[in-house]
Design a protein around this motif. Structure first.
Motif, PDB file in Angstrom:
ATOM      1  N   THR A 146       0.895  -1.297  -0.172  1.00 19.28           N
ATOM      2  CA  THR A 146      -0.145   0.015   0.006  1.00 19.28           C
ATOM      3  C   THR A 146       0.859   1.172  -0.136  1.00 19.28           C
ATOM      4  O   THR A 146       0.358   2.538  -0.032  1.00 19.28           O
ATOM      5  CB  THR A 146      -0.847   0.133   1.261  1.00 19.28           C
ATOM      6  N   ALA A 147       2.155   1.233   0.118  1.00 18.59           N
ATOM      7  CA  ALA A 147       2.979   2.189   0.093  1.00 18.59           C
ATOM      8  C   ALA A 147       3.393   3.081  -1.321  1.00 18.59           C
ATOM      9  O   ALA A 147       3.558   1.903  -2.101  1.00 18.59           O
ATOM     10  CB  ALA A 147       4.427   2.143   0.826  1.00 18.59           C
ATOM     11  N   PRO A 148       3.306   4.067  -1.559  1.00 18.43           N
ATOM     12  CA  PRO A 148       3.329   4.486  -2.813  1.00 18.43           C
ATOM     13  C   PRO A 148       4.613   4.654  -3.355  1.00 18.43           C
ATOM     14  O   PRO A 148       4.742   4.521  -4.363  1.00 18.43           O
ATOM     15  CB  PRO A 148       2.704   5.986  -2.863  1.00 18.43           C
ATOM     16  N   LEU A 149       5.585   4.740  -2.533  1.00 18.47           N
ATOM     17  CA  LEU A 149       6.903   4.729  -2.469  1.00 18.47           C
ATOM     18  C   LEU A 149       7.736   3.271  -1.966  1.00 18.47           C
ATOM     19  O   LEU A 149       7.182   2.768  -1.069  1.00 18.47           O
ATOM     20  CB  LEU A 149       7.884   6.035  -2.093  1.00 18.47           C
ATOM     21  N   VAL A 150       8.855   3.250  -2.469  1.00 16.74           N
ATOM     22  CA  VAL A 150       9.455   1.894  -1.951  1.00 16.74           C
ATOM     23  C   VAL A 150      11.144   2.355  -1.752  1.00 16.74           C
ATOM     24  O   VAL A 150      11.759   2.801  -2.436  1.00 16.74           O
ATOM     25  CB  VAL A 150       9.595   0.846  -3.134  1.00 16.74           C
TER      26      VAL A 150
END
Length: 222
Positions: free
Chosen positions: A128-132
């Motif tokens: 669910t995190a937009p960035l990694v």
């Protein structure tokens, strides 16, 4: 592996900020993956091997028992006294021989439910995190590492009594640095020390400048 290929095909989402900031390590990872359309599929076996190793690692390994004394078909022969051992055999020590290494037992692995809960919580926090970023994996990795079974000798037999029965210096060193401890921790410590050294070195001494911001040092970060 087929499921992983489908996920890579239909669910590879890269945030625009990931490819816009070259101070982050993930910028170079995705730039490498997108260098050719087939590269992101070629690394799927690596994903599969890592996932298999992480999940099966929670299950532990079977017990490793100390081999018993050889016995005759008719009469159970008593093991000869070891020259380095001058203590008397106690009751219940019929199969004990100080020449043999101490028994090593693995902590019992975890149930399937533990792996499922860990996978579910990790997926909810990362998918669910937009960035990694690598730092997003710290908590999932910490929980996984704390639940990893470790080989530890069984209390008295593998420790005090076995050491007392043998006065050989190499045997004692083996018990202290190998048999009584998980020797893989030394390799793990050396690996973490190396990674932290390289990250700190790059941060402190490998800075660079953006053309649009002259005189300002940009540093690599997790």
């Amino acid at each position: 592996m087929a499921i992983m290929l489908l996920i890579v095909r239909f669910n590879t989402i890269v945030h625009p900020f990931t490819l816009a900031d070259n101070r982050h390590y993930m910028f170079y990872v995705f730039r490498l993956l997108f260098r050719h359309p087939s590269i992101k599929y070629l690394v799927v076996p690596i994903y599969f091997i890592c996932a298999w190793a992480a999940i099966t690692g929670l299950g532990g390994l079977p017990n490793v028992q100390t081999p018993k004394q050889p016995e005759s078909t008719a009469i159970r022969r008593r093991a000869p006294e070891h020259p380095d051992s001058r203590t008397t055999r106690k009751k219940g020590d019929r199969d004990f021989d100080p020449r043999l290494p101490p028994p090593v037992f693995w902590h019992r692995g975890h149930n399937v439910s533990t792996a499922v809960l860990w996978l579910g919580a990790t997926a909810l926090s990362l998918v669910t995190a937009p960035l990694v970023e690598p730092r997003y994996f710290i908590m999932p990795w910490l929980i996984w590492r704390l639940h990893m079974p470790s080989p530890l000798p069984t209390g008295e037999l593998a420790g005090k009594r076995w050491l007392k029965k043998s006065r050989s210096c190499p045997v004692r060193l083996q018990a202290i640095f190998y048999a009584k401890h998980d020797h893989r921790l030394w390799l793990e410590f050396a690996w973490f020390l190396f990674v932290n050294y390289k990250v700190c070195y790059v941060f402190l001494f490998e800075g660079f400048e953006w053309p649009q911001e002259k005189g300002k040092v940009q540093r690599f970060m997790w």
